[in-house]
Motif scaffolding. Sequence first.
Motif, short mmCIF file in Angstrom:
data_model
loop_
_atom_site.label_atom_id
_atom_site.label_comp_id
_atom_site.label_asym_id
_atom_site.label_seq_id
_atom_site.Cartn_x
_atom_site.Cartn_y
_atom_site.Cartn_z
N PRO A 142 0.82 -1.22 0.00
CA PRO A 142 0.00 0.00 0.00
C PRO A 142 0.85 1.26 0.00
O PRO A 142 1.94 1.30 0.59
CB PRO A 142 -0.80 -0.13 1.31
N PHE A 143 0.37 2.28 -0.71
CA PHE A 143 0.96 3.62 -0.74
C PHE A 143 2.38 3.61 -1.33
O PHE A 143 3.21 4.43 -0.95
CB PHE A 143 0.99 4.23 0.66
N ILE A 160 -5.16 1.13 -3.33
CA ILE A 160 -4.33 2.08 -2.57
C ILE A 160 -2.84 1.87 -2.77
O ILE A 160 -2.05 2.73 -2.39
CB ILE A 160 -4.68 2.06 -1.07
N LEU A 173 -1.26 4.81 -4.65
CA LEU A 173 -0.97 6.08 -4.00
C LEU A 173 0.52 6.19 -3.66
O LEU A 173 1.14 5.21 -3.25
CB LEU A 173 -1.79 6.22 -2.72
N ALA A 210 -8.37 5.52 3.32
CA ALA A 210 -9.23 4.80 2.39
C ALA A 210 -10.04 3.79 3.20
O ALA A 210 -9.54 3.24 4.17
CB ALA A 210 -8.41 4.10 1.31
N VAL A 241 -11.51 6.78 -1.41
CA VAL A 241 -10.07 7.05 -1.41
C VAL A 241 -9.87 8.55 -1.25
O VAL A 241 -10.35 9.34 -2.09
CB VAL A 241 -9.39 6.57 -2.71
#
Length: 272
Positions: free
Chosen positions: A161-162, A200, A203, A209, A270
């Motif tokens: 994630p991210f 996600i 990102l 989110a 999001v």
Amino acid sequence: MSLKSMLEAAARGGTVEVTDGWTQGRAIYGGLTGALLLASIKGRLRDAAGDGSGSPHPLRSFTVSFIGPATTGAVEVHAEILRVGKNVTQCQATLRQDGALVATALAAFGKHRESTIVVPPRHPMPELPEPGTIEPFPYIEKMTPEFYRFLALRQVGGALPFSGAETGDLSGWAQLRETPEEFHEEHLLVLADAWPPATIQMLSGFAPASSLTWTLELVAEIGPDTIPPEAVFAYEATTDASRDGYAHTHAMLWGPDGALTAISRQTITVFG
């Protein structure tokens, strides 16, 4: 309380004490929320049957709307039977905390019917390395969701994630760390929502989110006669579209025999 104790309490209806460790950010993990709502519905059906049999039909679809965040501690769960038909039974359940409605669910149970239409699943189980060759995500305090201590997620495809990934897809294996006495539909709900929202990972930095709605469609029957308690499920998620702060994903889960078990669909908010 253990997962078993929480599900048993939800089946009785009324107050359920959600134990520490089952959070995702500030809120109770959505898969547990869904499992408590389903347990409440199945408990209500057993009470109505009067003989402990519950619904005479397998669960076909389960939809949750996450209305507000619920924290660990006492929650109130209530279920009602909307209609019992010849072929389909439909029910509803609500989850409240401090008087506020935080989640609601609709469940549809349907009996087997004779049909001339048989369409084999179009998506075969992905080719994944053996689960034992992949280390599951660890639980790291204040870095990973707390509920990771109860679930073993072994990611194969996709990114963290991210991380600014170019794809919104991911794949891997999911399993309960503590083997239940028997595997039921509630346990599948706990597993099916365990993965981070697939989108996600695109990102480039942290942004909130969360799931807005979630529907799990069961393709196969789930229960002690079909799924072993130590079952590991293959998982593959795809981001279908994302715009205006909402992402739309679908995911598929395959059981130990390699057959498609369920299709999971989510609308995700999001903020980034």
